[in-house]
Design a protein around this motif. Structure first.
Motif, PDB file in Angstrom:
ATOM      1  N   ARG A 111      -4.168   5.450   5.355  1.00 15.93           N
ATOM      2  CA  ARG A 111      -3.189   6.180   4.754  1.00 15.93           C
ATOM      3  C   ARG A 111      -3.567   7.462   4.013  1.00 15.93           C
ATOM      4  NH1 ARG A 111      -0.219   7.272   8.843  1.00 15.93           N
ATOM      5  NH2 ARG A 111       2.074   7.231   8.021  1.00 15.93           N
ATOM      6  N   VAL A 159       0.129  -0.239   2.089  1.00 10.89           N
ATOM      7  CA  VAL A 159       0.197   0.791   2.604  1.00 10.89           C
ATOM      8  C   VAL A 159       0.294  -0.627   4.012  1.00 10.89           C
ATOM      9  CG1 VAL A 159       0.220   2.656   2.056  1.00 10.89           C
ATOM     10  CG2 VAL A 159      -2.483   2.096   3.115  1.00 10.89           C
ATOM     11  N   LEU A 177      -1.732   4.230  14.814  1.00  8.50           N
ATOM     12  CA  LEU A 177      -2.512   3.373  13.262  1.00  8.50           C
ATOM     13  C   LEU A 177      -3.856   2.056  14.022  1.00  8.50           C
ATOM     14  CD1 LEU A 177       0.080   3.784  11.260  1.00  8.50           C
ATOM     15  CD2 LEU A 177      -1.201   4.490  10.777  1.00  8.50           C
TER      16      LEU A 177
END
Length: 399
Positions: A111, A159, A177
Motif C-alpha cells: 500500500r 497494512v 490487491l
C-alpha cells in the motif's frame, strides 16, 4: 556436400605405374547450404598417401567448422561486443520479467500511499527538533534513518495484516490487491507480515531508543486490534473505534514519539513540547479523522455486504464526503491563523500562502467530483493523501 571428384587417370592407375610428380588433385569444396560456413581445401599432390592426407585434412577442417558454428553464439561481433545465444537471452528476459512481476505484487501489497505518508511524516516531525543547521549531522541522519526504516517495516505489517483478514471484502472493494486476486496465498501473506513485524521490533530494540520502541509497540497493538478477527477485537467494525485507531497512530504517536526520539535520544536534550509540535499534532488530528472517514467512501459496497458499519454505510457517501471536505477546510483555516501569529516573517509568509493555496485547490477539486462514480471517489481519496504529503512539507516551516 558434393561428392569428391577425382580424375579418371588417377583412379585407374595401375599399381606401380609411374605418376607425374607435378600432377595435382583438383581443389574441392563444400557448397554453402542453409547459411552453413563454406569450407574449401587447396589442391594436394597425388603422391602415394596424398589422398589419405587430403581426407584427413578434410575431416579435421569439417570438425573445426562444426565447432566454429557452435561457438558463433559467443563470438565477437563486428562492433567488438560479445553475442549471447538465444536461449541465454531468453532466460535473462524471463528472469527480469519474474523479478519485475514480484516487485510489482509486493509494491501493491505494501500500500505505497501509506508508506510514503509514514516516511514523510517522520522526516517532517524529526526536522521540528532541529534548532540550527549544525544539528543536521551524521548523528541526526543516522537516527532519522533508523526511525524511518523501523516504522516502514511496521507499516507493512499493519497494512498486510489488514489484507489478510479482508480477503473476501477486498474481492469486492479492491480486487487488484495481491491476496484478493490470488497472486499471494494467505500463507505467503502470513510469512511476509511476520517477517516485517520481527524486523521492525528487532531494529527498534537494537537502536535502544525508548520513544522509538514504544511507537512501534503501540502501532503494533492498535494495528492488530484494528484488523484481527478475534473476540473484542477487529475494531474496524466500529466506525468510531476505527477512526480513533487511525487518529492515535497518525496524529499522536507519529508526532510525539518520533519527535522525542530525535529530541531526547539523538540530540540528548530534555523533552519539550514546542509550538510547532503542538500545531502539527492538532492539524494532523483533523487530517487523520478525514482519512479515517474518507477511506470507507469508495468501499461502501463491500462494507455493507460484510457488516462493516462505517460512517459511509450509515450516513451515505455524499454526506460523509462533504463532512471530510469541511473538516479539512477548517484545519486549513486554523493553520492560516497560526501562521498569522508567528513572529517570523518567512514562517508567517510560507504558512499563510501554503495553506491558502491548498485550501483553494481542495475546494476546486471537491466541487468537480462525480459522487456516483467509484473511480472518481477513489481518485479523490488519493488526492487527499497528496494533500497529506504536502502538509508535512509545510510543517517544518511553522515556527
Amino acid at each position: 556436400m558434393d561428392a569428391l571428384r577425382l580424375r579418371p587417370s588417377l583412379l585407374s592407375a595401375r599399381p606401380g605405374a609411374a605418376r607425374p610428380r607435378d600432377h595435382f588433385l583438383p581443389p574441392f569444396c563444400s557448397i554453402q547450404r542453409n547459411g552453413e560456413p563454406r569450407v574449401c581445401f587447396s589442391a594436394q599432390r597425388t603422391q602415394g598417401p596424398s589422398l589419405y592426407h587430403c581426407q584427413k585434412s578434410f575431416d579435421w577442417k569439417s570438425t573445426y567448422s562444426r565447432i566454429s558454428r557452435q561457438s558463433t553464439s559467443t563470438s565477437i561481433n563486428a562492433s567488438g561486443q560479445p553475442l549471447q545465444s538465444e536461449p541465454e537471452a531468453h532466460d535473462s528476459a524471463s528472469i527480469w520479467r519474474a523479478i519485475s512481476s514480484s516487485l510489482d505484487v509486493f509494491y501493491r501489497f505494501s500500500r505505497p500511499h501509506t508508506v510514503i505518508g509514514t516516511a514523510l511524516s517522520i522526516v517532517s516531525v524529526s526536522l521540528l527538533a532541529v534548532q540550527s543547521l549544525s544539528d543536521i549531522s551524521p548523528l541526526f541522519l543516522t537516527g532519522l534513518l533508523e526511525a524511518v526504516v523501523a516504522a516502514l517495516f511496521m507499516n507493512i505489517y499493519i497494512v498486510g495484516l489488514n489484507q489478510l483478514f479482508d480477503i473476501e471484502i477486498d474481492k469486492v472493494n479492491k480486487p487488484t490487491l495481491p491476496l484478493a486476486s490470488g497472486e499471494y496465498t494467505p500463507t505467503t501473506g502470513i510469512a511476509i507480515v511476520s517477517v516485517f513485524a520481527a524486523m521492525s521490533f528487532g531494529l527498534g530494540w537494537a537502536v535502544g531508543s525508548q520513544p522509538l520502541f514504544w511507537a512501534l509497540f503501540i502501532s503494533f497493538v492498535l494495528g492488530t486490534a484494528y484488523s484481527i478477527n478475534l473476540p473484542y477485537l477487529r475494531w474496524k467494525r466500529s466506525a468510531v473505534v476505527a477512526a480513533l485507531c487511525i487518529l492515535a497512530v497518525r496524529a499522536v504517536i507519529v508526532q510525539l514519539a518520533f519527535f522525542l526520539h530525535i529530541q531526547t535520544f539523538v540530540f540528548r536534550r530534555p523533552a519539550v513540547f514546542t509550538r510547532p509540535l503542538m500545531f502539527a499534532t492538532g492539524f494532523m488530528t483533523f487530517f487523520s479523522v478525514v482519512i479515517a472517514l474518507f477511506k470507507d467512501i469508495p468501499d461502501i459496497e463491500g462494507d455493507r455486504i460484510f457488516g462493516i458499519r462505517s460512517f459511509s454505510v450509515r450516513l451515505g457517501q455524499k454526506k460523509v464526503f462533504w463532512i471530510c471536505v469541511g473538516l479539512l477546510e477548517m484545519a486549513y483555516g486554523v493553520a492560516i491563523l497560526m501562521g498569522a501569529t508567528s513572529t517570523s516573517l518567512w514562517s508567517k509568509t510560507a504558512t499563510i500562502a501554503g495553506h491558502s493555496i491548498l485550501a483553494a485547490i481542495l475546494w476546486s477539486c471537491a466541487r468537480s467530483v462525480d459522487l456516483t462514480s467509484k473511480a472518481a471517489i477513489t481518485s479523490f481519496y488519493m488526492f487527499i493523501w497528496k494533500l497529506f504529503y504536502a502538509e508535512y512539507l509545510l510543517i517544518p516551516l511553522v515556527r
